[in-house]
Each structure stands twice: as C-alpha cells, then as structure tokens.
Design a protein around this motif. Sequence first.
Motif, mmCIF file in Angstrom:
data_model
loop_
_atom_site.group_PDB
_atom_site.id
_atom_site.type_symbol
_atom_site.label_atom_id
_atom_site.label_comp_id
_atom_site.label_asym_id
_atom_site.label_seq_id
_atom_site.Cartn_x
_atom_site.Cartn_y
_atom_site.Cartn_z
ATOM 1 N N PRO A 198 0.806 -1.229 0.000
ATOM 2 C CA PRO A 198 0.000 0.000 0.000
ATOM 3 C C PRO A 198 0.833 1.270 0.000
ATOM 4 N N LEU A 199 1.999 1.248 0.661
ATOM 5 C CA LEU A 199 2.779 2.468 0.797
ATOM 6 C C LEU A 199 3.635 2.701 -0.442
ATOM 7 N N HIS A 200 3.566 3.934 -0.972
ATOM 8 C CA HIS A 200 4.359 4.294 -2.144
ATOM 9 C C HIS A 200 5.436 5.289 -1.721
ATOM 10 N N GLU A 208 18.544 4.915 1.651
ATOM 11 C CA GLU A 208 17.297 4.268 1.276
ATOM 12 C C GLU A 208 16.111 5.085 1.753
ATOM 13 N N LEU A 209 14.936 4.689 1.315
ATOM 14 C CA LEU A 209 13.654 5.275 1.735
ATOM 15 C C LEU A 209 13.678 6.806 1.683
ATOM 16 N N PRO A 210 13.905 7.386 0.510
ATOM 17 C CA PRO A 210 13.891 8.857 0.404
ATOM 18 C C PRO A 210 12.487 9.408 0.653
ATOM 19 N N LEU A 211 12.416 10.442 1.463
ATOM 20 C CA LEU A 211 11.131 11.066 1.780
ATOM 21 C C LEU A 211 11.248 12.581 1.617
ATOM 22 N N PRO A 212 10.313 13.199 0.879
ATOM 23 C CA PRO A 212 10.316 14.660 0.794
ATOM 24 C C PRO A 212 9.884 15.249 2.130
ATOM 25 N N VAL A 213 10.599 16.261 2.571
ATOM 26 C CA VAL A 213 10.293 16.914 3.851
ATOM 27 C C VAL A 213 9.585 18.231 3.561
ATOM 28 N N ALA A 248 -4.676 -0.621 4.867
ATOM 29 C CA ALA A 248 -5.376 -1.157 3.699
ATOM 30 C C ALA A 248 -5.356 -0.197 2.523
ATOM 31 N N THR A 249 -5.277 1.104 2.812
ATOM 32 C CA THR A 249 -5.336 2.121 1.764
ATOM 33 C C THR A 249 -3.939 2.482 1.288
ATOM 34 N N ARG A 250 -3.776 2.659 -0.009
ATOM 35 C CA ARG A 250 -2.481 3.018 -0.578
ATOM 36 C C ARG A 250 -2.232 4.512 -0.423
ATOM 37 N N HIS A 251 -1.049 4.863 0.042
ATOM 38 C CA HIS A 251 -0.678 6.256 0.260
ATOM 39 C C HIS A 251 0.695 6.539 -0.329
ATOM 40 N N ASP A 257 -3.002 10.618 -2.623
ATOM 41 C CA ASP A 257 -2.774 10.376 -4.054
ATOM 42 C C ASP A 257 -1.361 9.833 -4.249
ATOM 43 N N PRO A 258 -1.207 8.514 -4.401
ATOM 44 C CA PRO A 258 0.137 7.936 -4.517
ATOM 45 C C PRO A 258 0.905 8.414 -5.742
ATOM 46 N N GLU A 259 0.199 8.878 -6.767
ATOM 47 C CA GLU A 259 0.869 9.272 -8.002
ATOM 48 C C GLU A 259 1.123 10.774 -8.088
ATOM 49 N N ALA A 260 0.825 11.511 -7.034
ATOM 50 C CA ALA A 260 1.013 12.962 -7.050
ATOM 51 C C ALA A 260 2.493 13.313 -7.074
ATOM 52 N N ASP A 261 2.786 14.532 -7.509
ATOM 53 C CA ASP A 261 4.153 15.039 -7.453
ATOM 54 C C ASP A 261 4.528 15.183 -5.976
#
Length: 204
Positions: free
Chosen positions: A2-4, A43-48, A121-124, A144-148
Amino acid sequence: MPLHVSPAPAPALRSVLAALGSPAVREAHTPALRSVQGPLSPELPLPVHVLDVRDPAVPPAAGGAPRTRLAGWRFLIRSGDRPVAGADTMLTADGWAFSHFFEGPYLASTERALRQADAMATRHQARLLSVPDLYMLTLWLHGDPEADPATGAPAPADVLIPLAPAPPGIAPHLPYRVADLLPMLTLRLVPPLLESLDSLESTA
C-alpha cells in the motif's frame, strides 16, 4: 504494497552518495556513522515539507488548505539491516545538494511509522511533514500515490503519524486524519502568534 515511496531527485541522491564516499562521513557528528563497518546505502527517500504558521491576518491558501513548502529530501542511511543515520539534502541555487548527516530517535521512529503505514489497507504516498514551531515531525500519508511528491498540501482525509518524541498531549505513532490533528496544532501555534502581534501593537 500500500505504501508508495517516491524516488528522490537524482541530484539529491547523487549528493548523498558523494557525501558517503567523502571525508564528511568521518567528520559528521554521528558516532554511529563514524564507527560503522561495511558499506552504507541511502534508502527510503522522503520529501520533507514544512507546515507554515497560520497567521489569522493572512488569507489561507486556496480551499483553506494549510500552507506547506518543500524543505528537502531525507534518506535513511542503512548498514546491513539497520538504519545507522539519516541524511538531509536541500535545494540551493545550483540544485539539490547534501546538507548533513544526523542520528537520534527519529530514525527508528520513522521506520516504525513506515511499517505502520505499509500495513494499512489504503495506498498512500509517503512524505514527512515538519512543524518546527512545535518541534514536531510526522509521517504524512498523502492520499494520491501518483502525485508530485514535491507539491501539494495536506488534504483533510490524509493521514499524519506523529513520530516520537512528539509534543506533550499528542500520542506518537497514533494515526490521525489531517482534519482531526491540524486543529489541535493550530490551537498550539496561533496563541503565541497572537501574543506577538498584541505585543507589537502595544509598543507601536
């Protein structure tokens, strides 16, 4: 899954890889990073994103959404099967650049929150939302997993998981809807701001 987790900008990743291969590793104020043996990988890059203080005198963003701005990209630096440090990058006039290495409780807390999110359960889409005025960091699960990943503001139905340590009265690792948590944060942020405005008016 689920997690993107969105890929970081290539220059940001390259800057961290370059720092890992440079004397910056040995000069960093991170004992765990200096003492580790073996290869290190980001690993696991996250925008702050940073939550701006809402000034009641300033009109809100379109639709009443909270104002946020992208401050950088954060990576977990892994040695084997464990994170030993974090690496922050920042946007400069010349593009993305390495900022610094760090360690502390947010490393394990971030990993724990990511596991929590992955079990939902929900993809984020995974992001980080920082509230500097409260010394608070949350895992922001954007709907919205596909958002910028570099743009957008928290939607009411998005989920925030406060990382530990969290401010008093806010339970860490308890998922909150933005619509539920943001009013709690606003109550804590606005009174000091109003006091500052009153003080300025009284001395004018």
